[in-house]
Design a protein around this motif. Structure first.
Motif, PDB file in Angstrom:
ATOM      1  N   PRO A  41       0.829  -1.199   0.000  1.00  0.00           N
ATOM      2  CA  PRO A  41       0.000   0.000   0.000  1.00  0.00           C
ATOM      3  C   PRO A  41       0.871   1.260   0.000  1.00  0.00           C
ATOM      4  O   PRO A  41       1.991   1.224   0.512  1.00  0.00           O
ATOM      5  CB  PRO A  41      -0.768  -0.089   1.331  1.00  0.00           C
ATOM      6  N   ALA A  59      -3.503   7.045   3.502  1.00  0.00           N
ATOM      7  CA  ALA A  59      -3.266   6.552   2.147  1.00  0.00           C
ATOM      8  C   ALA A  59      -3.181   5.030   2.127  1.00  0.00           C
ATOM      9  O   ALA A  59      -3.444   4.393   1.120  1.00  0.00           O
ATOM     10  CB  ALA A  59      -1.966   7.144   1.602  1.00  0.00           C
ATOM     11  N   CYS A  60      -2.773   4.465   3.268  1.00  0.00           N
ATOM     12  CA  CYS A  60      -2.470   3.036   3.294  1.00  0.00           C
ATOM     13  C   CYS A  60      -3.663   2.192   3.734  1.00  0.00           C
ATOM     14  O   CYS A  60      -3.497   1.024   4.063  1.00  0.00           O
ATOM     15  CB  CYS A  60      -1.303   2.786   4.227  1.00  0.00           C
ATOM     16  N   GLU A  95      -5.479  -3.437  -3.344  1.00  0.00           N
ATOM     17  CA  GLU A  95      -6.121  -2.856  -4.522  1.00  0.00           C
ATOM     18  C   GLU A  95      -7.120  -3.791  -5.174  1.00  0.00           C
ATOM     19  O   GLU A  95      -7.713  -3.457  -6.189  1.00  0.00           O
ATOM     20  CB  GLU A  95      -5.041  -2.424  -5.511  1.00  0.00           C
ATOM     21  N   ARG A 104      -8.919   5.523  -1.399  1.00  0.00           N
ATOM     22  CA  ARG A 104      -7.627   6.130  -1.740  1.00  0.00           C
ATOM     23  C   ARG A 104      -7.805   7.293  -2.691  1.00  0.00           C
ATOM     24  O   ARG A 104      -7.115   8.298  -2.593  1.00  0.00           O
ATOM     25  CB  ARG A 104      -6.702   5.091  -2.368  1.00  0.00           C
ATOM     26  N   PHE A 133       1.743   9.094  -5.675  1.00  0.00           N
ATOM     27  CA  PHE A 133       0.489   8.636  -5.092  1.00  0.00           C
ATOM     28  C   PHE A 133      -0.698   9.114  -5.931  1.00  0.00           C
ATOM     29  O   PHE A 133      -1.617   8.351  -6.249  1.00  0.00           O
ATOM     30  CB  PHE A 133       0.394   9.179  -3.656  1.00  0.00           C
ATOM     31  N   HIS A 137      -3.234   6.661  -7.794  1.00  0.00           N
ATOM     32  CA  HIS A 137      -4.528   6.453  -7.145  1.00  0.00           C
ATOM     33  C   HIS A 137      -5.536   7.582  -7.311  1.00  0.00           C
ATOM     34  O   HIS A 137      -6.659   7.472  -6.848  1.00  0.00           O
ATOM     35  CB  HIS A 137      -4.316   6.209  -5.646  1.00  0.00           C
TER      36      HIS A 137
END
Ligand SMILES: Cc1cc2nc3c(=O)[nH]c(=O)nc-3n(C[C@H](O)[C@H](O)[C@H](O)COP(=O)(O)O)c2cc1C
Ligand code: SF4
Ligand code: SF4
Ligand code: FES
Lengths: 363, 446
Positions: A41, A59-60, A95, A104, A133, A137
């Motif tokens: 992640p 974010a993770c 994902e 995300r 990032f 995403h």
């Protein structure tokens, strides 16, 4: 005497369908990193060498589809993989979960909401976690039409400039100052979206190890004043070098433009983390090749424009998010009048990262 | 007949002093507890009572107490959460300023039950005068031997510290409160570990609301079973409700849980009905964080039964048709209230109070506030309503602490139940921005 090592029982955890065995106490994020970049992640605030980091950027976030072998119920909410430890038999969706992909997208949008998007003039561009990032995403357009929060740029000490507008409040620099310098004089003031990184009564940061905050900053909020506007990272050549330093390990990366060292940084691992911090003398004062023993070109194993066109294809598999992004980019690209922007020419390179076909292993 | 567990003596003149409080039977529970009961026996009674946390989440207090880790040689702490800052909630303030010894008595009993020798009351910083009242009461109790070393000769020591907060709503969140108490920035902690394992100074800690702790004297005196006999189902005992808004008699009421919402609003014993000439439009039942309900859903469940003032009944139907009891901040709106304006106002609060630690809440609260402000002031776009729903969804559940949810729920629920009103603001901006203009379209007014 024979060393008797009692091995802790390993825990089995499945992430995006791939099984891995890890020691008790390992976080989901570390377990995923063990499998590889395809399922790791993204982490915008967690920084393995810094104690207490993580949990903030979100974010993770991942979905825990089964808590453990003993209690296989899913967890009710998405969890921060950087802080959640694995249980034996845990099943995690990164994902492969549309819910995670959606969350995300939200986090990227939130992080960019008040971000100036001044990548063209930002020293961090090309080695910026936020760019990566967002590229992996984010959504393609902005839905935000309000004014963005702005701050004046500020010099904090002789070597560092703070662009608060770009800060994502990951707190990494705060932990760094706490843990590797002998006194922290900066921190987060104010709250909510008015929170800002600031020095104590505009005090300058002056400390042998202060320069490390530049390396840990995921964005271009803390920049090296000796390198400002000197170049773009993708034009520079990183070379590993070392010197006998009385203060730190002396292990660095030198960034060359032609024959000149224009920047010195600590070395980063494939997760973009510094594991050996360096002192200010190495970073700011030793900018001659003769100061150093050269080891050879830096191997950049993370995907980055620094190694443009040199991605290690074996390490990159198209993930759900990337396939989704690829589909979306293709849709926009098909719609757009590319001739006007001259984008057509750029397209194959630009999309190489996300187009599944481009990522298939070479025969 | 309503039982008065907390407010029986609240109107007795001089009840804030030790002597009057004592004359009304005060501190007998401390005597009983310290002289005749073991700590575990008290925990058992509190468990039997089934009293649920009154700070908002409604977590069973006895269960929380029994989770407290008890490692050898490590101090344990009790912290009373008196930060009460949730818009619409003012019951702890009422209790502390009028009958401070009730809280102190509860703190002694609870600390004894948990094995804590130093306990804290973290009071909202704006309430300086209440802090002075509490400090005076503590000094009195200490002088009478109910605090300090070897209380009533039992061998049990307790020091009680009152700590003023610095004026941040987020410091009411229990882990932010602990950070603040440690002298740090009031950022909520990631959980786990929970305070019961690693709380104040990394030691096992119980955090409870003022009202929760104040119930313990009565429970010790009358027994957990007697407490559990009051109320309805798993909503045992009484609850303080802070009633405000367009009602005839705003104030703090102690009710037996299970009273019908309709009675609570319209009966003379409590709110005394909507102010003359007006009709009931909407209800925020448990403080600004809980979903708002339109009048019909506030009074009746989806299946047509009467909605009751209890944890279960108020949340019946989930968020589709229900809400939450929360902290008991009961805000009633009549037809003159503009839901858009009110939602914007709540949103403004959460934007202002977010600690800014995690990105969805830090950025999302401000975004929602700005979009709501735009709609309210006649600059809304057609896509704004769906945008708000989506932003709320992206915050909810994805943050470190529940403030993110608390910011998202009022917005999501207002749109769920009053979407037409938002649409009207967008479609008729010039009409909607007239002074005092309110949507008068079709809706259930009672
Ligand atoms: C943003 C936020 C603010 C809170 N404010 C308060 C408060 O002012 N008073 C309170 O008792 N609980 C408050 N809480 C709930 C506490 O975190 C905690 O659940 C409570 O103090 C536990 O006590 P109880 O179990 O007795 O209810 C708040 C929670 C959040 C997320
Ligand atoms: S300045 Fe950089 S490292 Fe510090 S909090 Fe902001 S983004 Fe993080
Ligand atoms: S949800 Fe909001 S208040 Fe809670 S930790 Fe995150 S930013 Fe802070
Ligand atoms: S990396 Fe896990 S929350 Fe930021």
């Amino acid at each position: 005497m024979a060393e008797q090592e009692i091995k802790p029982q390993l825990l089995k955890v499945t992430i995006d369908g791939i099984e891995v065995e890890v020691e008790p106490g390992t976080t989901i994020l570390q377990a995923a990193r063990k499998i590889g970049p395809a399922v790791a992640p993204p982490a915008m605030c967690y920084y393995q060498p810094l104690k207490g980091s993580g949990g903030k950027c979100r974010a993770c976030l991942v979905r825990v589809a089964a808590g453990s072998a003993k209690d296989p119920r899913p967890m009710p909410k998405l969890v921060a993989s950087c802080l959640t430890t694995v249980q034996d038999g845990m099943v995690v969706e990164n994902e492969t979960s549309p819910q995670v992909v959606e969350a995300r997208k939200g986090v990227v949008e939130f992080l960019l909401l008040n971000h100036p998007l001044d990548c063209p003039v930002c020293d961090q561009a090309g080695e910026c976690d936020l760019q990566n990032f967002a590229f992996d995403h984010g959504r393609e357009t902005t839905r935000y039409e309000e004014d963005r929060r702005t701050f004046e740029k500020r010099d904090i000490g002789p070597y560092i400039q703070l662009h608060m507008t770009r800060c994502i409040l990951c707190y990494r620099c705060v932990f760094t100052a706490d843990q590797i310098t002998n006194k922290r004089v900066h921190g987060v003031m104010g709250r909510g979206d008015a929170a800002e990184i600031s020095t104590y009564i505009e005090k300058a940061i002056d400390n042998d190890f202060s320069g490390n905050v530049i390396d840990v900053c995921p964005v271009g909020a803390l920049t090296d004043k000796t390198y400002r506007f000197k170049n773009r990272v993708w034009f520079t050549k990183p070379v590993d070098a070392h010197r006998d330093c009385p203060t730190c390990s002396g292990k660095v990366t030198l960034w060359y433009r032609g024959d000149d060292v224009i920047r010195v940084t600590a070395r980063k691992n494939e997760w973009n983390e510094v594991t050996e911090f360096i002192c200010n003398t190495c970073r700011f004062d030793k900018k001659k090749t003769s100061d150093w023993t050269i080891e050879g070109p830096t191997k950049i194993s993370r995907s980055s424009v620094i190694s443009a066109n040199k991605y290690r294809r074996d390490e990159i598999k198209p993930s759900f998010g990337q396939r989704l992004a690829a589909a979306e980019y293709k849709a926009i690209d098909d719609e757009r009048d590319t001739s006007q922007l001259g984008i057509q020419q750029l397209a194959p390179e630009r999309f190489a990262k996300v187009l599944p076909s481009a990522l298939e292993p070479e025969p | 007949m309503a039982t008065k567990i907390l407010t029986e003596h609240i109107n007795v003149p001089g009840i804030e002093t030790f002597d009057v409080y004592r004359k009304q039977g005060g501190y007998t529970a401390v005597e009983k507890a310290l002289k005749t009961m073991t700590p575990d026996a008290i925990v058992e009674e509190v468990k039997k009572a089934g009293v649920r946390g009154r700070g908002g989440a409604g977590f069973p207090m006895g269960m929380k107490w029994s989770f407290l880790a008890k490692p050898e040689g490590v101090p344990r702490y009790l912290v009373c959460n008196a930060d009460e800052s949730e818009p619409g909630t003012f019951k702890d303030h009422y209790l502390m300023k009028n009958i401070p010894h009730l809280l102190i008595e509860g703190m002694i009993i609870s600390s004894y039950a948990l094995g804590a020798n130093k306990s804290f009351i973290y009071v909202r910083g704006e309430l300086m005068y209440v802090i002075h009242i509490l400090e005076k009461a503590i000094a009195e109790a200490k002088a009478e031997g109910f605090l300090g070393k070897n209380i009533l000769g039992s061998g049990y020591d307790l020091e009680l510290v009152v700590q003023p907060g610095g004026g941040a709503y987020i410091c009411g969140e229990e882990t932010a409160l602990l950070e603040s108490l440690e002298g740090k920035r009031g950022n909520p902690r990631n959980k786990p570990p929970f305070p019961a394992v690693k709380g104040l100074y990394q030691c096992p800690t119980v955090v409870n609301n003022v009202e929760s702790i104040a119930t313990t004297s009565w429970i010790v005196n009358h027994g957990g079973d007697a407490y559990a006999a009051i109320g309805i189902g798993r909503s045992t005992g009484t609850k303080l409700i802070s009633a405000s808004g367009h009602i005839n008699k705003p104030g703090v009421y102690e009710i037996d849980l299970g009273v019908p919402v309709e009675d609570f609003i319209f009966a003379d014993e409590w709110c005394g009905g909507i102010r003359p000439g007006h009709k009931f439009k909407a209800l925020v039942a448990g403080g600004s964080s809980v979903p708002i309900l339109p009048a019909n859903l506030a009074l009746t469940l989806a299946n047509g039964e009467k909605r009751l003032m209890s944890y279960e009944s108020l949340s019946d139907g989930g968020f589709a048709t229900g809400t939450m009891l929360g902290s008991g901040g009961f805000i009633v709106f009549d037809e003159t209230a503009c839901i858009v304006r009110n939602t914007w106002n709540f949103s403004r609060f959460y934007h202002h109070e977010s600690c800014g630690q995690c990105s969805p809440c830090r950025e999302g609260t401000g975004w929602m506030e700005k979009v709501l402000h735009r709609i309210e002031y006649g600059h809304g776009h057609q896509q704004d309503i769906d945008l708000l729903v989506d932003v709320a969804k992206k915050i909810e559940g994805n943050t470190i602490c529940p403030l993110g949810d608390a910011a998202a729920w009022p917005v999501a629920s207002a749109i769920r139940h009053f979407r037409d009103e938002f649409q009207w603001h967008i479609d008729h901006p010039s009409e909607a921005t007239q002074p005092g203009a309110v949507y008068r379209g079709e809706m259930a007014l009672i």
